[in-house]
Design a protein around this motif. Structure first.
Motif, PDB file in Angstrom:
ATOM      1  N   ARG A 120       0.823  -1.207   0.000  1.00 49.68           N
ATOM      2  CA  ARG A 120       0.000   0.000   0.000  1.00 49.68           C
ATOM      3  C   ARG A 120       0.856   1.255   0.000  1.00 49.68           C
ATOM      4  N   HIS A 121       1.917   1.256   0.783  1.00 51.37           N
ATOM      5  CA  HIS A 121       2.773   2.442   0.849  1.00 51.37           C
ATOM      6  C   HIS A 121       3.608   2.612  -0.416  1.00 51.37           C
ATOM      7  N   ILE A 122       4.026   1.508  -1.029  1.00 48.73           N
ATOM      8  CA  ILE A 122       4.729   1.614  -2.310  1.00 48.73           C
ATOM      9  C   ILE A 122       3.791   2.203  -3.357  1.00 48.73           C
ATOM     10  N   PHE A 123       2.552   1.733  -3.371  1.00 54.16           N
ATOM     11  CA  PHE A 123       1.553   2.281  -4.293  1.00 54.16           C
ATOM     12  C   PHE A 123       1.407   3.788  -4.097  1.00 54.16           C
ATOM     13  N   GLN A 124       1.344   4.229  -2.847  1.00 53.93           N
ATOM     14  CA  GLN A 124       1.165   5.648  -2.563  1.00 53.93           C
ATOM     15  C   GLN A 124       2.348   6.479  -3.054  1.00 53.93           C
ATOM     16  N   MET A 125       3.562   5.981  -2.842  1.00 52.58           N
ATOM     17  CA  MET A 125       4.750   6.716  -3.303  1.00 52.58           C
ATOM     18  C   MET A 125       4.768   6.830  -4.826  1.00 52.58           C
ATOM     19  N   VAL A 126       4.531   5.713  -5.503  1.00 51.98           N
ATOM     20  CA  VAL A 126       4.558   5.711  -6.969  1.00 51.98           C
ATOM     21  C   VAL A 126       3.427   6.569  -7.522  1.00 51.98           C
ATOM     22  N   ASN A 127       2.260   6.520  -6.912  1.00 50.66           N
ATOM     23  CA  ASN A 127       1.129   7.325  -7.350  1.00 50.66           C
ATOM     24  C   ASN A 127       1.439   8.817  -7.245  1.00 50.66           C
ATOM     25  N   CYS A 128       2.059   9.211  -6.155  1.00 52.03           N
ATOM     26  CA  CYS A 128       2.441  10.613  -5.977  1.00 52.03           C
ATOM     27  C   CYS A 128       3.419  11.052  -7.061  1.00 52.03           C
ATOM     28  N   MET A 129       4.404  10.215  -7.339  1.00 51.66           N
ATOM     29  CA  MET A 129       5.402  10.552  -8.356  1.00 51.66           C
ATOM     30  C   MET A 129       4.780  10.688  -9.735  1.00 51.66           C
ATOM     31  N   LEU A 130       3.912   9.750 -10.090  1.00 58.54           N
ATOM     32  CA  LEU A 130       3.328   9.751 -11.431  1.00 58.54           C
ATOM     33  C   LEU A 130       2.293  10.849 -11.612  1.00 58.54           C
ATOM     34  N   GLN A 131       1.646  11.257 -10.539  1.00 61.13           N
ATOM     35  CA  GLN A 131       0.701  12.370 -10.644  1.00 61.13           C
ATOM     36  C   GLN A 131       1.419  13.646 -11.065  1.00 61.13           C
ATOM     37  N   HIS A 132       2.620  13.831 -10.553  1.00 60.69           N
ATOM     38  CA  HIS A 132       3.376  15.046 -10.858  1.00 60.69           C
ATOM     39  C   HIS A 132       4.300  14.901 -12.063  1.00 60.69           C
ATOM     40  N   TYR A 133       4.625  13.654 -12.416  1.00 62.54           N
ATOM     41  CA  TYR A 133       5.541  13.445 -13.543  1.00 62.54           C
ATOM     42  C   TYR A 133       5.226  12.115 -14.223  1.00 62.54           C
ATOM     43  N   PRO A 134       4.130  12.055 -14.992  1.00 63.23           N
ATOM     44  CA  PRO A 134       3.731  10.799 -15.643  1.00 63.23           C
ATOM     45  C   PRO A 134       4.750  10.289 -16.655  1.00 63.23           C
ATOM     46  N   GLN A 135       5.620  11.185 -17.139  1.00 69.65           N
ATOM     47  CA  GLN A 135       6.651  10.778 -18.099  1.00 69.65           C
ATOM     48  C   GLN A 135       7.593   9.729 -17.526  1.00 69.65           C
ATOM     49  N   ALA A 136       7.639   9.631 -16.200  1.00 72.34           N
ATOM     50  CA  ALA A 136       8.529   8.658 -15.567  1.00 72.34           C
ATOM     51  C   ALA A 136       8.170   7.228 -15.940  1.00 72.34           C
ATOM     52  N   ALA A 137       6.893   6.979 -16.253  1.00 73.96           N
ATOM     53  CA  ALA A 137       6.441   5.629 -16.598  1.00 73.96           C
ATOM     54  C   ALA A 137       6.985   5.168 -17.943  1.00 73.96           C
ATOM     55  N   SER A 138       7.262   6.104 -18.844  1.00 78.92           N
ATOM     56  CA  SER A 138       7.744   5.741 -20.178  1.00 78.92           C
ATOM     57  C   SER A 138       9.236   6.007 -20.364  1.00 78.92           C
ATOM     58  N   ARG A 139       9.891   6.500 -19.336  1.00 77.24           N
ATOM     59  CA  ARG A 139      11.332   6.786 -19.438  1.00 77.24           C
ATOM     60  C   ARG A 139      12.129   5.483 -19.469  1.00 77.24           C
ATOM     61  N   VAL A 140      13.068   5.406 -20.404  1.00 72.84           N
ATOM     62  CA  VAL A 140      13.916   4.217 -20.526  1.00 72.84           C
ATOM     63  C   VAL A 140      15.229   4.482 -19.800  1.00 72.84           C
ATOM     64  N   PHE A 141      15.575   3.593 -18.886  1.00 75.24           N
ATOM     65  CA  PHE A 141      16.809   3.708 -18.112  1.00 75.24           C
ATOM     66  C   PHE A 141      17.821   2.678 -18.597  1.00 75.24           C
ATOM     67  N   LYS A 142      19.098   2.967 -18.382  1.00 76.96           N
ATOM     68  CA  LYS A 142      20.150   2.042 -18.787  1.00 76.96           C
ATOM     69  C   LYS A 142      20.845   1.506 -17.549  1.00 76.96           C
ATOM     70  N   GLY A 143      20.730   0.218 -17.300  1.00 75.51           N
ATOM     71  CA  GLY A 143      21.334  -0.390 -16.126  1.00 75.51           C
ATOM     72  C   GLY A 143      22.245  -1.544 -16.477  1.00 75.51           C
ATOM     73  N   TYR A 144      22.586  -2.320 -15.476  1.00 77.14           N
ATOM     74  CA  TYR A 144      23.515  -3.442 -15.623  1.00 77.14           C
ATOM     75  C   TYR A 144      23.008  -4.469 -16.629  1.00 77.14           C
ATOM     76  N   ARG A 145      21.711  -4.697 -16.669  1.00 75.45           N
ATOM     77  CA  ARG A 145      21.134  -5.680 -17.590  1.00 75.45           C
ATOM     78  C   ARG A 145      20.518  -5.015 -18.815  1.00 75.45           C
ATOM     79  N   GLY A 146      21.036  -3.882 -19.199  1.00 74.14           N
ATOM     80  CA  GLY A 146      20.547  -3.222 -20.401  1.00 74.14           C
ATOM     81  C   GLY A 146      19.432  -2.238 -20.102  1.00 74.14           C
ATOM     82  N   HIS A 147      18.684  -1.906 -21.127  1.00 76.53           N
ATOM     83  CA  HIS A 147      17.635  -0.917 -20.985  1.00 76.53           C
ATOM     84  C   HIS A 147      16.412  -1.510 -20.279  1.00 76.53           C
ATOM     85  N   TYR A 148      15.794  -0.670 -19.464  1.00 76.53           N
ATOM     86  CA  TYR A 148      14.599  -1.104 -18.742  1.00 76.53           C
ATOM     87  C   TYR A 148      13.760   0.115 -18.375  1.00 76.53           C
TER      88      TYR A 148
END
Length: 307
Positions: free
Chosen positions: A117-145
């Motif tokens: 529930r608390h993880i949901f609340q944190m992610v919901n807050c972030m996406l409300q203010h910056y929905p672009q975060a859901a489609s942002r591609v990151f580059k990590g140890y196992r490639g893009h994700y």
């Protein structure tokens, strides 16, 4: 940064510091996006250092959500700034795997539900203010994700998965998260099938990108293959004290007769109960969210020597 890691710092102090920071104008970089030697922004530190105490307190006693919203409002772009670690994780990914930062918590169902529930609340807050975060591609140890990959990999609830899919719809990118593969060719739907996630999560991902159902990973397996493999995994003997078992014969190809395509029965396996959904949940409890070796395990009974 120092104020964030101090458990006694109140939202009022953070709000004052951010207000002073805003008064500095564009001549100085915003405090919310500044990184320390490890690449951590204040958002990174808030989740890593204070999530466990947040869960252990009553909802009205923890200031974490209030502080998180203040930081996000101050500079929403901070949500997608990666740290300098091996996996280059931004705050939204740390929020999605926040249970990792609460090792002292017990694994009772009530605690697990509270964490989700608390993880949901944190992610919901972030996406409300910056929905672009859901489609942002990151580059990590196992490639893009994407954040969606992390959410499914760490076994987040269907509600959190749906949050990310809806946010991506509001702010789409040329590369759809559901169809982005890592270095192993694994899509979010592969992860979902590997982990034996709830049917609703499977349905959400399949409906968001139906073509993902037939995509093969580096080992040549589709999500449908992994669903079958995990079904066979539930036929393995797992003692849970609930009693009531049935025996199911598993068959496998042997080296002596593989050429002729003949099969012989292997040893009988035991299924703890006849409830498929309960078996999947039982498997998840013995499958830690970050144990990718077990997640990718294929029982020998379903392996073909010709593969």
């Amino acid at each position: 940064h120092e104020a964030i890691v101090c458990e006694e710092t109140t939202p009022e102090v953070i709000e004052y510091l951010l207000h002073v920071d805003e008064k500095l104008g564009t001549d100085s970089p915003r405090a919310a996006v500044l990184q320390d030697v490890d690449g951590y922004t204040p958002l990174h530190l808030l989740i890593r250092r204070r999530f466990q105490s947040h869960i252990m307190r009553a909802d009205d006693e923890s200031p974490l959500m209030e502080i998180l919203e203040l930081l996000v409002k101050s500079c929403a772009e901070a949500i997608v700034i990666p740290d300098r670690g091996e996996y280059e994780e931004p705050p939204i990914v740390m929020a999605l795997k926040a249970n990792v930062y609460a090792p002292m918590l017990q694994s009772e169902e009530s605690t697990t539900a509270r964490i989700e529930r608390h993880i949901f609340q944190m992610v919901n807050c972030m996406l409300q203010h910056y929905p672009q975060a859901a489609s942002r591609v990151f580059k990590g140890y196992r490639g893009h994700y994407t954040a969606l990959h992390s959410a499914v990999f760490h076994g987040r609830s269907p509600e959190t998965i749906e949050l990310l899919l809806n946010a991506e719809t509001r702010s789409p990118s040329p590369q759809k998260a559901c169809l982005l593969g890592n270095t192993q060719g694994e899509l979010p739907l592969h992860f979902c099938a590997m982990r034996g996630e709830p049917p609703r999560t499977v349905a959400l991902l399949a409906e968001a990108a139906p073509e993902a159902i037939s995509k093969r990973d580096a080992s040549g397996l589709t999500p449908l293959h992994w669903l079958w493999i995990r079904f066979v995994s539930t036929l393995l003997t797992i003692e849970d004290g609930r009693g009531g078992s049935i025996t199911v014969p598993l068959r496998r190809r042997t080296s002596s007769n593989a050429e002729h395509g003949s099969l012989r029965s292997s040893a009988f396996a035991t299924l703890s109960q006849e409830d498929f959904e309960a078996d999947l949940q039982l498997l998840r409890r013995v499958d830690p969210s970050v144990d990718f070796l077990r997640m990718r395990h294929i029982p020998i009974e379903v392996q073909e020597e010709s593969d």
